[in-house]
Design a protein around this motif. Structure first.
Motif, mmCIF file in Angstrom:
data_model
loop_
_atom_site.group_PDB
_atom_site.id
_atom_site.type_symbol
_atom_site.label_atom_id
_atom_site.label_comp_id
_atom_site.label_asym_id
_atom_site.label_seq_id
_atom_site.Cartn_x
_atom_site.Cartn_y
_atom_site.Cartn_z
ATOM 1 N N PRO A 113 0.808 -1.222 0.000
ATOM 2 C CA PRO A 113 0.000 0.000 0.000
ATOM 3 C C PRO A 113 0.845 1.280 0.000
ATOM 4 O O PRO A 113 0.415 2.310 -0.494
ATOM 5 C CB PRO A 113 -0.815 -0.112 1.293
ATOM 6 C CG PRO A 113 -0.891 -1.574 1.561
ATOM 7 C CD PRO A 113 0.421 -2.130 1.079
ATOM 8 N N TYR A 114 2.053 1.211 0.536
ATOM 9 C CA TYR A 114 2.929 2.383 0.667
ATOM 10 C C TYR A 114 3.973 2.479 -0.438
ATOM 11 O O TYR A 114 4.792 3.384 -0.442
ATOM 12 C CB TYR A 114 3.628 2.359 2.030
ATOM 13 C CG TYR A 114 4.200 0.993 2.369
ATOM 14 C CD1 TYR A 114 5.439 0.582 1.888
ATOM 15 C CD2 TYR A 114 3.454 0.097 3.133
ATOM 16 C CE1 TYR A 114 5.938 -0.673 2.181
ATOM 17 C CE2 TYR A 114 3.951 -1.159 3.437
ATOM 18 C CZ TYR A 114 5.191 -1.536 2.962
ATOM 19 O OH TYR A 114 5.676 -2.792 3.245
ATOM 20 N N GLY A 115 3.984 1.515 -1.373
ATOM 21 C CA GLY A 115 4.945 1.545 -2.464
ATOM 22 C C GLY A 115 5.407 0.155 -2.849
ATOM 23 O O GLY A 115 4.749 -0.842 -2.570
ATOM 24 N N VAL A 116 6.570 0.079 -3.471
ATOM 25 C CA VAL A 116 7.159 -1.195 -3.862
ATOM 26 C C VAL A 116 8.285 -1.485 -2.879
ATOM 27 O O VAL A 116 9.135 -0.620 -2.616
ATOM 28 C CB VAL A 116 7.701 -1.150 -5.311
ATOM 29 C CG1 VAL A 116 8.291 -2.498 -5.702
ATOM 30 C CG2 VAL A 116 6.610 -0.719 -6.274
ATOM 31 N N GLU A 117 8.301 -2.725 -2.368
ATOM 32 C CA GLU A 117 9.248 -3.091 -1.319
ATOM 33 C C GLU A 117 9.985 -4.370 -1.692
ATOM 34 O O GLU A 117 9.398 -5.304 -2.236
ATOM 35 C CB GLU A 117 8.459 -3.301 -0.027
ATOM 36 C CG GLU A 117 9.249 -3.886 1.112
ATOM 37 C CD GLU A 117 8.341 -4.260 2.269
ATOM 38 O OE1 GLU A 117 8.122 -3.394 3.125
ATOM 39 O OE2 GLU A 117 7.841 -5.408 2.292
ATOM 40 N N ALA A 137 -3.001 6.496 1.828
ATOM 41 C CA ALA A 137 -3.967 6.918 2.843
ATOM 42 C C ALA A 137 -4.292 5.703 3.707
ATOM 43 O O ALA A 137 -4.103 4.558 3.272
ATOM 44 C CB ALA A 137 -5.238 7.444 2.168
ATOM 45 N N PRO A 138 -4.775 5.921 4.912
ATOM 46 C CA PRO A 138 -5.082 4.783 5.790
ATOM 47 C C PRO A 138 -5.994 3.742 5.142
ATOM 48 O O PRO A 138 -5.813 2.542 5.343
ATOM 49 C CB PRO A 138 -5.758 5.441 7.000
ATOM 50 C CG PRO A 138 -5.150 6.812 7.036
ATOM 51 C CD PRO A 138 -4.967 7.201 5.587
ATOM 52 N N GLU A 139 -6.925 4.181 4.317
ATOM 53 C CA GLU A 139 -7.842 3.221 3.690
ATOM 54 C C GLU A 139 -7.141 2.298 2.687
ATOM 55 O O GLU A 139 -7.670 1.244 2.326
ATOM 56 C CB GLU A 139 -9.039 3.932 3.033
ATOM 57 C CG GLU A 139 -8.690 4.988 2.041
ATOM 58 C CD GLU A 139 -8.537 6.397 2.645
ATOM 59 O OE1 GLU A 139 -8.471 7.339 1.856
ATOM 60 O OE2 GLU A 139 -8.457 6.547 3.876
ATOM 61 N N ASP A 140 -5.934 2.677 2.234
ATOM 62 C CA ASP A 140 -5.174 1.819 1.330
ATOM 63 C C ASP A 140 -4.768 0.509 1.998
ATOM 64 O O ASP A 140 -4.419 -0.461 1.323
ATOM 65 C CB ASP A 140 -3.922 2.528 0.819
ATOM 66 C CG ASP A 140 -4.235 3.734 -0.053
ATOM 67 O OD1 ASP A 140 -5.324 3.769 -0.656
ATOM 68 O OD2 ASP A 140 -3.391 4.648 -0.108
ATOM 69 N N PHE A 141 -4.822 0.475 3.325
ATOM 70 C CA PHE A 141 -4.417 -0.709 4.077
ATOM 71 C C PHE A 141 -5.591 -1.636 4.393
ATOM 72 O O PHE A 141 -5.384 -2.683 4.993
ATOM 73 C CB PHE A 141 -3.708 -0.297 5.368
ATOM 74 C CG PHE A 141 -2.343 0.276 5.124
ATOM 75 C CD1 PHE A 141 -1.209 -0.528 5.180
ATOM 76 C CD2 PHE A 141 -2.173 1.619 4.830
ATOM 77 C CE1 PHE A 141 0.050 -0.010 4.944
ATOM 78 C CE2 PHE A 141 -0.931 2.149 4.601
ATOM 79 C CZ PHE A 141 0.197 1.346 4.647
#
Length: 146
Positions: A113-117, A137-141
Motif C-alpha cells: 500500500p505504501y509503495g514497492v518493497e 492513505a489509511p484506507e489503502d491498508f
C-alpha cells in the motif's frame, strides 16, 4: 532541543567486510575510520545524498557484557537483526543491480500500500528493506495482511 537523527548503529560481523559492502555494493562513502584506543574501531559511512546521517558499523564487543556479546553473535548468525530501511527511486531496477552484485534477497520487489518493497540482507545477515515510496492513505491498508 533535538534537531534530527545524526547517527544509527548497525551490528556487523566484520567491520572491513561491511565497510566494503556498504561502500562498494550499496554506494555509501566512508566518513570516519579510526582506532580509538587499542580495541575500539569507530567506522562510519554516509550516503552521498544524506551525509548528515552517519551509519556506525560496529561489532558486538566491550563494554557490552560477555553474555550480551554472545547473544548478539547468535542473533547475527541466525540472521535475526534488523538493519536499515533504504529509500529507492526504482525498486525493481535497484533489485536487479544489487542482485547482479551478489546481494541476497529474501523478497523480490512487491507492491504494498505504501509503495514497492524488496527485502534483502547485508553481508552480516542484517535485514534491510528497499522501498520505492508512494503516497498512501489509511484506507489503502484495508484488507492488507503484510
Amino acid at each position: 532541543m533535538i534537531s534530527n537523527i545524526s547517527l544509527v548503529s548497525v551490528w556487523v560481523t566484520d567491520i572491513d567486510d561491511s565497510l566494503a559492502f556498504y561502500t562498494d555494493v550499496l554506494g555509501f562513502e566512508t566518513k570516519d575510520d579510526l582506532m580509538l584506543g587499542e580495541d575500539f574501531r569507530w567506522c562510519t559511512v554516509v550516503h552521498p545524498s544524506q551525509p548528515e546521517l552517519q551509519v556506525h558499523l560496529t561489532t558486538p564487543s566491550a563494554p557490552l557484557s560477555d553474555d550480551l556479546i554472545a547473544a548478539m553473535r547468535r542473533a547475527q548468525a541466525e540472521g535475526g537483526l534488523p538493519g536499515l530501511g533504504l529509500a529507492v527511486d526504482d525498486c525493481q531496477k535497484t533489485f536487479e543491480e544489487l542482485s547482479a552484485k551478489g546481494v541476497v534477497f529474501l523478497q523480490e520487489p512487491t507492491q504494498r500500500p505504501y509503495g514497492v518493497e524488496a527485502l534483502m540482507r547485508d553481508n552480516s545477515g542484517n535485514w534491510m528493506v528497499l522501498v520505492e515510496h508512494r503516497e498512501y492513505a489509511p484506507e489503502d491498508f484495508a484488507g492488507f495482511e503484510g
